[in-house]
Scaffold this active site. Structure first.
Site, mmCIF file in Angstrom:
data_model
loop_
_atom_site.group_PDB
_atom_site.id
_atom_site.type_symbol
_atom_site.label_atom_id
_atom_site.label_comp_id
_atom_site.label_asym_id
_atom_site.label_seq_id
_atom_site.Cartn_x
_atom_site.Cartn_y
_atom_site.Cartn_z
ATOM 1 N N HIS A 1 0.902 -1.237 0.096
ATOM 2 C CA HIS A 1 -0.131 -0.091 0.090
ATOM 3 C C HIS A 1 0.854 1.349 0.198
ATOM 4 O O HIS A 1 0.628 2.215 -0.828
ATOM 5 C CB HIS A 1 -0.834 0.002 1.302
ATOM 6 C CG HIS A 1 -1.904 1.244 1.304
ATOM 7 N ND1 HIS A 1 -3.136 1.133 0.922
ATOM 8 C CD2 HIS A 1 -1.568 2.379 1.810
ATOM 9 C CE1 HIS A 1 -3.816 2.341 1.163
ATOM 10 N NE2 HIS A 1 -2.632 3.306 1.669
ATOM 11 N N GLU A 2 1.650 1.302 0.840
ATOM 12 C CA GLU A 2 2.848 2.396 0.992
ATOM 13 C C GLU A 2 3.694 2.621 -0.222
ATOM 14 O O GLU A 2 4.056 3.560 -0.921
ATOM 15 C CB GLU A 2 3.569 2.463 2.182
ATOM 16 C CG GLU A 2 3.027 2.597 3.464
ATOM 17 C CD GLU A 2 1.656 3.424 3.752
ATOM 18 O OE1 GLU A 2 1.900 4.682 3.111
ATOM 19 O OE2 GLU A 2 0.631 3.223 4.166
#
Length: 192
Positions: free
Chosen positions: A148-149
Site C-alpha cells: 500500500h505504501e
C-alpha cells in the site's frame, strides 16, 4: 512535529517518487516527523507523498494491528507480531503467492475503506535510515502495508484497484475529500 496529510486530489499523490541520497536535507527529522504524524493520525503506514514530498520514503508499523487482534486471529498471519521499519528508495523485486483481499483505508482518502486484493508476498530492495542496503521478503499484513505504501511512492492509490463501477459510486465522496468537505481528526491539507 505532526505534519499535515495531503488529501486526495493533490498532484503529488500521482507522482513517482525520486530516490534520495544520505545528504537529503534534514532526513532524520523528516523520518521522526513521519512517525509522529502516522501515530497521531492512527495510521499504520505513511509515505512521503502523503506529506507533500515526492521522494521514495515510507514508514510502517504492522505491530500496531497485531496488538489489537485476538490470539487466534494472530495465528492467521505469518508475520505476527508485526514489524516497524523505515523504507528508503524501495524497489519491488518480486511479487509471489496467491492474492488475498483485505479491507484497506488511507489517511489521504479518509472515510473510505474497500477490500483490495494483493499478493501474499513481496521481495523488496530498500535502504534503512542508516542507508544500509537490504533485500528482504515480507508476508502477511506487513506485506500488505508495504505494498500500500509502495503504491504511494509510485504514484498509485488503493482506489486504483477498484472496478470502474465501484470507483464511480465513490466519486462523490472522492470529490468531497478533494474539496476539503470531509471531517477528519488529524491535520489535512487540500492542494492541487
Amino acid at each position: 512535529m505532526i505534519l499535515p496529510i495531503v488529501a486526495y486530489g493533490a498532484a503529488v499523490l500521482r507522482k513517482v517518487g525520486a530516490d534520495i541520497t544520505p545528504d537529503y536535507p534534514r532526513l532524520e527529522q523528516l523520518i521522526a516527523d513521519m512517525w509522529e504524524t502516522m501515530y497521531a493520525s492512527n495510521g499504520v503506514g505513511l509515505a512521503a507523498p502523503q506529506i507533500n514530498k515526492d521522494i521514495r520514503l515510507f514508514v510502517m508499523d504492522s505491530a500496531q494491528i497485531f496488538e489489537h487482534l485476538e490470539e487466534e486471529e494472530k495465528k492467521q498471519y505469518s508475520d505476527a507480531p508485526g514489524i516497524k521499519k523505515v523504507f528508503i528508495n524501495a524497489h519491488i523485486k518480486e511479487l509471489n503467492g496467491h492474492e488475498w483481499a483485505y479491507n484497506e483505508g488511507c489517511l489521504s482518502i479518509p472515510n473510505i475503506r474497500e477490500d483490495i486484493s494483493r499478493p501474499a508476498e513481496v521481495v523488496l530492495e530498500y535502504m534503512d535510515e542508516q542507508f544500509q542496503q537490504h533485500k528482504e521478503t515480507f508476508t502477511g499484513l506487513s506485506a500488505r502495508i508495504i505494498l500500500h505504501e509502495y503504491d504511494h511512492i509510485d504514484g498509485k492509490l488503493f482506489i486504483d484497484y477498484l472496478k470502474p463501477l465501484k470507483k464511480k459510486m465513490l466519486q462523490g465522496k472522492l470529490t468531497d475529500i478533494s474539496k476539503g468537505k470531509t471531517k477528519v481528526d488529524y491535520k489535512m491539507i487540500f492542494i492541487k
